[in-house]
Scaffold this motif. Structure first.
Motif, mmCIF file in Angstrom:
data_model
loop_
_atom_site.group_PDB
_atom_site.id
_atom_site.type_symbol
_atom_site.label_atom_id
_atom_site.label_comp_id
_atom_site.label_asym_id
_atom_site.label_seq_id
_atom_site.Cartn_x
_atom_site.Cartn_y
_atom_site.Cartn_z
ATOM 1 N N UNK A 322 -26.353 -9.512 6.568
ATOM 2 C CA UNK A 322 -25.559 -9.693 7.730
ATOM 3 C C UNK A 322 -24.112 -9.225 7.430
ATOM 4 N N UNK A 323 -24.026 -7.888 6.411
ATOM 5 C CA UNK A 323 -22.716 -7.175 6.328
ATOM 6 C C UNK A 323 -22.751 -5.829 7.117
ATOM 7 N N UNK A 324 -21.387 -5.697 7.371
ATOM 8 C CA UNK A 324 -21.338 -4.324 8.005
ATOM 9 C C UNK A 324 -21.311 -3.154 6.844
ATOM 10 N N UNK A 325 -21.120 -1.822 7.431
ATOM 11 C CA UNK A 325 -21.196 -0.913 6.395
ATOM 12 C C UNK A 325 -20.121 -0.864 5.401
ATOM 13 N N UNK A 326 -19.000 -1.382 5.812
ATOM 14 C CA UNK A 326 -17.730 -1.565 4.908
ATOM 15 C C UNK A 326 -17.740 -2.796 4.444
ATOM 16 N N UNK A 327 -18.684 -3.789 4.460
ATOM 17 C CA UNK A 327 -18.507 -5.034 3.699
ATOM 18 C C UNK A 327 -18.069 -6.137 4.555
ATOM 19 N N UNK A 328 -18.164 -6.186 5.756
ATOM 20 C CA UNK A 328 -17.572 -7.363 6.308
ATOM 21 C C UNK A 328 -18.699 -8.076 7.101
ATOM 22 N N UNK A 329 -18.342 -9.274 7.437
ATOM 23 C CA UNK A 329 -19.197 -10.242 7.920
ATOM 24 C C UNK A 329 -19.690 -9.795 9.432
ATOM 25 N N UNK A 330 -20.652 -9.676 9.800
ATOM 26 C CA UNK A 330 -21.100 -9.419 11.251
ATOM 27 C C UNK A 330 -20.605 -10.353 12.377
ATOM 28 N N UNK A 331 -20.732 -11.759 11.642
ATOM 29 C CA UNK A 331 -20.359 -12.457 12.740
ATOM 30 C C UNK A 331 -18.931 -12.682 12.975
ATOM 31 N N UNK A 335 -13.937 -9.960 5.371
ATOM 32 C CA UNK A 335 -14.043 -9.074 4.213
ATOM 33 C C UNK A 335 -14.668 -9.889 2.921
ATOM 34 N N UNK A 336 -16.040 -9.073 2.710
ATOM 35 C CA UNK A 336 -16.606 -9.485 1.268
ATOM 36 C C UNK A 336 -16.174 -8.631 0.439
ATOM 37 N N UNK A 337 -15.424 -9.192 -0.964
ATOM 38 C CA UNK A 337 -14.993 -8.442 -1.631
ATOM 39 C C UNK A 337 -16.420 -7.574 -2.375
ATOM 40 N N UNK A 338 -16.062 -6.318 -2.975
ATOM 41 C CA UNK A 338 -16.889 -5.620 -3.548
ATOM 42 C C UNK A 338 -16.966 -4.096 -3.139
ATOM 43 N N UNK A 339 -18.073 -3.316 -3.389
ATOM 44 C CA UNK A 339 -18.065 -1.859 -3.116
ATOM 45 C C UNK A 339 -19.197 -1.908 -2.124
ATOM 46 N N UNK A 340 -19.145 -1.472 -0.849
ATOM 47 C CA UNK A 340 -20.256 -1.270 -0.195
ATOM 48 C C UNK A 340 -20.085 0.165 0.590
ATOM 49 N N UNK A 341 -21.238 0.767 0.831
ATOM 50 C CA UNK A 341 -21.307 2.224 1.304
ATOM 51 C C UNK A 341 -22.533 2.143 2.306
ATOM 52 N N UNK A 342 -22.217 1.540 3.627
ATOM 53 C CA UNK A 342 -23.027 1.825 4.753
ATOM 54 C C UNK A 342 -24.171 0.652 4.344
ATOM 55 N N UNK A 343 -25.482 1.320 5.074
ATOM 56 C CA UNK A 343 -26.801 0.161 4.774
ATOM 57 C C UNK A 343 -27.028 -0.138 3.443
#
Length: 361
Positions: A322-331, A335-343
């Motif tokens: 349940x994270x967005x592509x840039x690492x945020x809570x969908x609800x 922001x969730x700290x880290x490195x995220x890149x899409x799905x």
């Protein structure tokens, strides 16, 4: 000098004629023909050389969660490899057949930096990890591989004990994208008598990563029954992390199994990992995980904003996400700290041994 031996920079000539290696705090002092404790750095022709450049003890495609990194490109695959040798002497080493090897298996793949990068790309790996033995010992090789990977858009991950001197540390991490640092215990006595090292040097690396780099890093603590798993030590360690590094640095508490020179200790009970995680959370660690066990609650990531499960994990397998592509809570959008890149990736818990020559075809 053979093609697997290259000159190094971090050494100095002493007044007594010996050469001191300045890569790590061991400061090995060498006469001609001698090797350091790591065994792969040696004095040849009045300089220190690396003798394992371009030689690997083997390659394997793993889930990134196995490094372990839970906040770095979740679900993706990573091409993992190591060489031989280590600059610590941990009695409990779980990879001793590689880290304590005094030779490179003649059947191991010769591997140039470019070959490794091309292989990672052909296999669809998002990153390459220097692991199995500490990349501190093959500093020059790791940097060249990282640069070759960066040219192809592939990230570089260091799995390390963080036992390195300041100048080479700064050079090394200029080329890395992520790291998992093994904080083996939290007393000088444990480091001295169980690892033949020094705690302070590792803490300096952790503070350097936090305050002087943009490298994403997480911490692993292997809990050994009766040696480094007391409430007192866990309280001190997790409090230090919150105070000196901040509450958002993920911590992984993982299980020991008897190995190498420590066959007299039992396996770590799952309850110990749960207890350690509880202490970490109580002290303010926002992302504390249990590892090497099937524990969905202890290995999943939760939103600091609204508390929902962001990434469900069972060992190395991702479930509900349940994270967005840039690492945020969908609800709630936190922001969730880290490195995220899409799905998230879909590699799962697979482990794929790779022969480099075959993979490159």
């Amino acid at each position: 000098m053979d093609r697997f031996t290259v000159p190094t920079r971090y050494w100095q000539l002493l007044e007594d004629g010996r050469i001191q290696c300045d890569l790590c705090p061991r400061a090995c002092k060498l006469r001609e023909g001698q090797r350091g404790v790591c065994f792969v750095r040696a004095r040849e022709n009045d300089r220190v050389v690396l003798t394992s450049y371009g030689r690997s003890s083997g390659f394997c495609v793993d889930p990134i969660e196995k490094k372990p990194l839970n906040h770095f490109l979740p679900g993706t695959s990573v091409l993992s490899f190591g060489t031989a040798g280590c600059n610590l002497a941990c009695r409990f080493c779980q990879n001793w057949d590689i880290s304590k090897s005094k030779e490179i298996d003649t059947l191991a793949d010769p591997a140039s930096p470019g070959q490794i990068a091309q292989t990672a790309r052909s296999l669809g790996c998002a990153s390459v990890a220097f692991t199995y033995n500490d990349p501190v010992t093959f500093h020059e090789y790791a940097i060249d591989v990282a640069d070759a990977c960066r040219d192809l858009g592939i990230k570089a991950v260091a799995v390390t004990a963080g036992y390195v001197c300041a100048e080479p540390r700064a050079e090394f991490y200029r080329h890395m994208d992520a790291a998992n640092v093994d904080l083996k215990g939290f007393t000088e006595d444990f480091y001295k008598h169980t690892c033949a090292g020094q705690l302070d040097a590792v803490l300096e690396t952790l503070e350097y990563l936090k305050h002087d780099t943009d490298v994403w890093f997480e911490i692993t603590n292997l809990l050994i029954p009766g040696l480094n798993d007391s409430d007192q030590e866990l309280e001190a360690m997790t409090s230090w992390v919150v105070e000196r590094l901040g509450p958002e640095v993920p911590m992984h508490f993982t299980a020991f199994h008897p190995d190498f020179k420590m066959m007299d200790r039992p396996h770590t009970p799952p309850e110990t990992l749960t207890r350690a995680r509880g202490i970490a959370v109580a002290n303010g660690i926002r992302y504390a995980y249990t590892g090497n066990v099937h524990d969905t609650e202890g290995s999943s990531t939760y939103c600091e904003g609204c508390g929902i499960g962001l990434v469900e994990r069972d060992w190395y397998t991702l479930g509900r996400y349940q994270l967005t592509g840039d690492g945020r809570c969908q609800r709630c959008g936190a922001a969730c700290p880290g490195v995220f890149a899409g799905a998230p990736g879909t590699w799962g818990a697979r482990r794929l041994p790779v022969r480099l020559a075959a993979a490159a075809r």
